[in-house]
Design a protein around this motif. Sequence first.
Motif, PDB file in Angstrom:
ATOM      1  N   ALA A 232      -1.395  -1.176  -6.722  1.00 17.95           N
ATOM      2  CA  ALA A 232      -2.708  -1.141  -7.674  1.00 17.95           C
ATOM      3  C   ALA A 232      -2.258  -2.594  -8.518  1.00 17.95           C
ATOM      4  N   VAL A 233      -1.243  -2.592  -9.257  1.00 18.96           N
ATOM      5  CA  VAL A 233      -1.079  -3.638 -10.093  1.00 18.96           C
ATOM      6  C   VAL A 233      -0.765  -5.214  -9.124  1.00 18.96           C
ATOM      7  N   LEU A 234      -0.419  -5.086  -7.949  1.00 15.20           N
ATOM      8  CA  LEU A 234      -0.551  -6.369  -6.961  1.00 15.20           C
ATOM      9  C   LEU A 234      -1.955  -6.543  -6.677  1.00 15.20           C
ATOM     10  N   ALA A 235      -2.877  -5.648  -6.435  1.00 11.54           N
ATOM     11  CA  ALA A 235      -4.175  -5.806  -6.280  1.00 11.54           C
ATOM     12  C   ALA A 235      -4.997  -6.537  -7.384  1.00 11.54           C
ATOM     13  N   TYR A 236      -4.634  -5.957  -8.640  1.00 12.24           N
ATOM     14  CA  TYR A 236      -5.047  -6.693  -9.959  1.00 12.24           C
ATOM     15  C   TYR A 236      -4.526  -7.955 -10.050  1.00 12.24           C
ATOM     16  N   ARG A 237      -3.489  -8.444  -9.917  1.00 12.43           N
ATOM     17  CA  ARG A 237      -2.941  -9.519  -9.976  1.00 12.43           C
ATOM     18  C   ARG A 237      -3.576 -10.535  -8.826  1.00 12.43           C
ATOM     19  N   VAL A 238      -3.684 -10.182  -7.790  1.00 13.28           N
ATOM     20  CA  VAL A 238      -4.265 -11.064  -6.942  1.00 13.28           C
ATOM     21  C   VAL A 238      -6.000 -11.150  -6.930  1.00 13.28           C
ATOM     22  N   GLY A 239      -6.750 -10.222  -7.705  1.00 10.46           N
ATOM     23  CA  GLY A 239      -7.881 -10.368  -8.049  1.00 10.46           C
ATOM     24  C   GLY A 239      -7.954 -11.372  -9.275  1.00 10.46           C
ATOM     25  N   HIS A 240      -7.109 -11.260 -10.136  1.00  9.03           N
ATOM     26  CA  HIS A 240      -7.108 -12.327 -11.336  1.00  9.03           C
ATOM     27  C   HIS A 240      -6.895 -13.688 -10.707  1.00  9.03           C
ATOM     28  N   PHE A 241      -6.168 -13.904  -9.738  1.00  9.37           N
ATOM     29  CA  PHE A 241      -5.878 -15.176  -9.019  1.00  9.37           C
ATOM     30  C   PHE A 241      -7.169 -15.877  -8.571  1.00  9.37           C
ATOM     31  N   PHE A 242      -8.114 -14.896  -8.185  1.00 11.22           N
ATOM     32  CA  PHE A 242      -8.977 -15.459  -7.393  1.00 11.22           C
ATOM     33  C   PHE A 242     -10.484 -15.285  -8.363  1.00 11.22           C
ATOM     34  N   GLY A 243     -10.055 -15.134  -9.560  1.00  7.08           N
ATOM     35  CA  GLY A 243     -11.145 -15.144 -10.552  1.00  7.08           C
ATOM     36  C   GLY A 243     -11.743 -14.048 -10.940  1.00  7.08           C
ATOM     37  N   ARG A 244     -11.419 -12.757 -10.614  1.00 11.75           N
ATOM     38  CA  ARG A 244     -12.145 -11.712 -11.017  1.00 11.75           C
ATOM     39  C   ARG A 244     -11.917 -11.240 -12.438  1.00 11.75           C
ATOM     40  N   LYS A 245     -12.630 -10.818 -12.944  1.00  8.38           N
ATOM     41  CA  LYS A 245     -12.636 -10.240 -14.543  1.00  8.38           C
ATOM     42  C   LYS A 245     -12.001  -8.966 -14.870  1.00  8.38           C
ATOM     43  N   GLU A 246     -11.610  -8.350 -13.768  1.00 12.55           N
ATOM     44  CA  GLU A 246     -11.037  -6.871 -14.460  1.00 12.55           C
ATOM     45  C   GLU A 246      -9.928  -7.202 -15.520  1.00 12.55           C
ATOM     46  N   THR A 247     -10.013  -6.288 -16.564  1.00 10.08           N
ATOM     47  CA  THR A 247      -9.066  -6.182 -17.619  1.00 10.08           C
ATOM     48  C   THR A 247      -8.051  -5.559 -17.423  1.00 10.08           C
TER      49      THR A 247
END
Length: 259
Positions: A232-247
């Motif tokens: 789940a943390v990896l998915a969060y990190r990848v999402g942020h890399f591609f500009g997603r805004k989850e906190t």
Amino acid sequence: MNISIVIPCYNEAENVPALRAELWPVVQRLRNEGPGQSVELIFVDDGSRDNTASLIEDTFAGESDVRVVRHKANAGLGAALRTGFAAATGEIVITTDSDATYPFSEIEGLLSHLQPGVDIVTASPYHPLGGVDNVPGYRIFLSKGASAVYRVLVNRHLHTYTSMFRVYHRSVLTASPHEHDGFVSVAEILVRAMLNGARVSEHPCRLQVRRYGQSKAKVLKIIWAHLKFQGAVLAYRVGHFFGRKETLPVLVPPTPEER
């Protein structure tokens, strides 16, 4: 400071005398450090099948600011911590194991790191200046391995992610509530807080084998739960890399077997 010390307990009757003999002097020293400084002890009995709760009540009878909060059934370490945090009134919250695998005397060392700009202080046996004494190898393999993965995913400068022996500013716990009910909650609390901007300091110290009773950890289930959370943390990190805004990372809820 107003300090709350939260201690989850599950079938720990054998350790209660050591709590009185080794923890209580630390509490008294902390209370004497400054005018108006208060220290409360909050024991969370997580559905013990032995007489842990009643023995704690008898052992600390007559002492001020000592409370026992009971779960009717075993709900897991994370649930016990959540209950303890809700019951705590201090601006500073300390969590420690009931079995003294980290000496209670190190509480004062933890607090010494709580300088301006620091939100959390964590005990760190895997710091170059820390160490481990007589703990079973498989437990160290699990803990070190999990911490190594979190170092890659979160912050490579922090050596230990799996120690429950910590000091928190209450505001950090309020801003980053944890979801997992089991052992993985210890890492989750730290990871969530760090991803939310919390600043962490490590206190190198030695992790010791428990003297009484048996560990309640179910190793294979804990490994699986860590892997799910790390995913789940990896998915969060990848999402942020591609500009997603989850906190914060979206966590996979624990199954009953993982609690």
